[in-house]
Design a protein around this motif. Structure first.
Motif, mmCIF file in Angstrom:
data_model
loop_
_atom_site.group_PDB
_atom_site.id
_atom_site.type_symbol
_atom_site.label_atom_id
_atom_site.label_comp_id
_atom_site.label_asym_id
_atom_site.label_seq_id
_atom_site.Cartn_x
_atom_site.Cartn_y
_atom_site.Cartn_z
ATOM 1 N N TRP A 126 0.824 -1.062 -0.089
ATOM 2 C CA TRP A 126 0.063 0.068 0.060
ATOM 3 C C TRP A 126 0.888 1.259 -0.062
ATOM 4 C CZ3 TRP A 126 -1.102 4.479 2.180
ATOM 5 C CH2 TRP A 126 -2.346 5.117 2.214
ATOM 6 N N ASN A 127 1.986 1.274 0.793
ATOM 7 C CA ASN A 127 2.648 2.420 0.852
ATOM 8 C C ASN A 127 3.467 2.735 -0.624
ATOM 9 O OD1 ASN A 127 2.390 2.996 3.536
ATOM 10 N ND2 ASN A 127 4.152 1.700 4.209
ATOM 11 N N SER A 128 3.956 1.509 -1.189
ATOM 12 C CA SER A 128 4.223 2.066 -2.537
ATOM 13 C C SER A 128 3.457 2.278 -3.621
ATOM 14 C CB SER A 128 4.981 0.608 -3.199
ATOM 15 O OG SER A 128 6.141 0.168 -2.306
ATOM 16 N N ILE A 139 1.170 14.011 -0.375
ATOM 17 C CA ILE A 139 0.728 12.944 0.301
ATOM 18 C C ILE A 139 0.310 13.572 1.960
ATOM 19 C CG2 ILE A 139 1.988 10.985 1.649
ATOM 20 C CD1 ILE A 139 3.196 10.446 -0.933
ATOM 21 N N PRO A 140 1.343 14.554 2.518
ATOM 22 C CA PRO A 140 0.921 15.012 3.882
ATOM 23 C C PRO A 140 -0.689 15.615 3.805
ATOM 24 C CG PRO A 140 3.128 15.940 3.198
ATOM 25 C CD PRO A 140 2.473 15.112 1.959
ATOM 26 N N ARG A 146 -8.031 13.001 4.564
ATOM 27 C CA ARG A 146 -8.457 11.539 5.223
ATOM 28 C C ARG A 146 -9.096 11.606 6.824
ATOM 29 N NH1 ARG A 146 -6.424 6.653 2.110
ATOM 30 N NH2 ARG A 146 -5.743 5.786 4.326
ATOM 31 N N PHE A 147 -8.064 12.058 7.384
ATOM 32 C CA PHE A 147 -8.239 12.157 8.946
ATOM 33 C C PHE A 147 -9.273 13.075 9.253
ATOM 34 C CE2 PHE A 147 -4.035 9.943 9.229
ATOM 35 C CZ PHE A 147 -4.275 8.668 9.845
ATOM 36 N N ALA A 330 3.310 11.077 11.228
ATOM 37 C CA ALA A 330 3.953 9.819 11.169
ATOM 38 C C ALA A 330 3.627 9.142 9.807
ATOM 39 C CB ALA A 330 3.659 9.109 12.172
ATOM 40 N N SER A 331 2.561 9.108 9.348
ATOM 41 C CA SER A 331 2.141 8.399 7.982
ATOM 42 C C SER A 331 2.787 9.286 6.902
ATOM 43 C CB SER A 331 0.603 8.573 7.706
ATOM 44 O OG SER A 331 -0.052 7.735 8.576
ATOM 45 N N SER A 332 2.728 10.592 6.829
ATOM 46 C CA SER A 332 3.751 11.053 5.807
ATOM 47 C C SER A 332 5.322 10.899 5.779
ATOM 48 C CB SER A 332 3.520 12.761 5.901
ATOM 49 O OG SER A 332 2.106 12.860 5.814
#
Length: 398
Positions: A126-128, A139-140, A146-147, A330-332
């Protein structure tokens, strides 16, 4: 460029459906109280929010290399995600048709392990896929949106939880929450399946490109500092599961208050996501990460001295702010820090390095409570361990 915009929208809808579904049985606020209400032990309560993160970290290091070798990720992701997400509807059926509370508690814990195991398998792919289908500069913003939308919907979710548990107290209400969660996360698969991976993405032959290695990952100082900061962030799980239990016990509140607390978490999360969107466009992400850890510290301190409902509401607001601010940043960083070449192995390393401390923190929380007979000691331990997390967050340069 049009497909990039479409992909951004599809990623957003898929993420909102998944995250909103999960919020009906939130690992940190709703599920621990459900386990406690069904007679689960302190160890079970403490491990409820930890098990998912611990188990999800284990497969990534073994799967990362395979992710690098597969050109298109979605043909793998969609069917594996379908297997993953059947867990919650099965728990609902157990809750509805089984009268043994112990069996229901174990089914909940098994479902968390199941979700975590498949999340770990899915994560490198998923990350790729996300890095290939969304421009890096967006992406950030993607994670924050989303959140953020999930948080807005979470206000409705919170009131739904309150009324479901009032109208169907006990096993019936718990089963309803798991069924709603399961149906929503299954529905999100439709939008994931419509994401289009660009045909220009290719895996270069190994004869012309150095194979990414974990040695390169551990030599990257930013990855190491971020990983250490995440390890200390794991100390939040020493006491997170006890927060709703302690507050409900101290203030004499019933389970329907989980809905109100969820609403406050959501309002805090909305604020956290708007803050992250603003901050990521102007300042280094590591500073937002530091702010989120500081908010966790204040959350634990206020929980220790929570003697009235306004303080309780503030506790859950700050928890929501810190949680979504941390998650977005953290996800970013997990996707952005390693760069495209090291993304799969870098994200796998960051996940597996966090796994043992997570499990240890959950067990420490249960031991501290059983040893001292008070929630104060686990909360104080979480508070103090945020300090080194802040220190290593500040050492990230990129």
């Amino acid at each position: 460029m049009a497909h990039k915009t479409d992909n951004f929208t599809l990623h957003t809808i898929e993420g909102v459906l998944y995250l909103t579904g999960i919020s009906f049985v939130s690992y940190e606020t709703v599920m621990p109280k459900i386990v406690e209400s069904l007679g689960g032990s302190p160890m079970m309560i403490a491990l409820t929010p930890v098990l998912f993160l611990f188990v999800s970290a284990l497969p990534t290091v073994f799967i990362a290399g395979r992710s690098d070798r597969i050109k298109y990720k979605l043909p793998f992701l969609v069917p594996v995600c379908a297997i993953q997400r059947i867990a919650f509807p099965l728990v609902a059926l157990v809750a509805w048709f089984c009268s043994d509370n112990t069996v229901i508690v174990y089914s909940i814990l098994i479902s968390v392990v199941w979700m975590g195991l498949f999340t770990g398998i899915i994560a490198p792919f998923w990350n790729s896929m996300c890095g290939n289908t969304v421009p890096s500069r967006y992406i950030p913003r993607l994670f924050a949106i989303r959140f953020g939308i999930t948080s807005l919907l979470g206000i409705l979710v919170g009131f739904m939880i309150k009324y479901i548990l009032e109208w169907f107290p006990g096993r019936g209400g718990f089963g309803a929450l798991f069924m709603i969660a399961g149906l929503m996360i299954m529905a999100s698969l439709y939008f994931m399946s419509r994401i289009r991976e660009p045909r220009s993405v290719s895996v270069k032959p190994r004869t012309t490109t150095l194979v990414p290695s974990y040695w390169e990952v551990v030599r990257n100082k930013d990855i190491i500092n971020f990983t250490i900061a995440r390890i200390f962030f794991g100390a939040t799980y020493i006491s997170i599961a006890f927060i709703p239990v302690k507050i409900c016990e101290d203030l004499g509140l019933d389970n329907s208050w989980l809905g109100i607390f969820t609403v406050m978490v959501v309002i805090g999360a909305i604020a956290g996501n708007f803050f992250t969107i603003y901050w990521s466009n102007r300042f280094p992400l590591r500073h937002a990460q530091i702010i989120s850890l500081a908010c966790y510290m204040v959350t634990f301190i206020l929980t220790i001295f929570c003697y009235n409902i306004p303080t309780a509401l503030l506790v859950f607001f700050l928890f929501g702010f810190a949680k979504d601010c941390w998650n977005s940043v953290a996800s970013s960083m997990i996707i952005g820090l390693p760069g495209k070449r090291l993304r799969a192995k870098g994200s796998a390393f960051m996940s597996i390095a966090m796994a043992p401390p997570l499990l240890l923190c959950g067990m420490i929380g249960a031991w501290l409570y059983e040893w001292t007979g008070t929630y104060m000691v686990p909360l104080l331990a979480s508070t103090l361990l945020m300090l080194p997390g802040i220190y290593y967050s500040n050492r990230i340069n990129r």
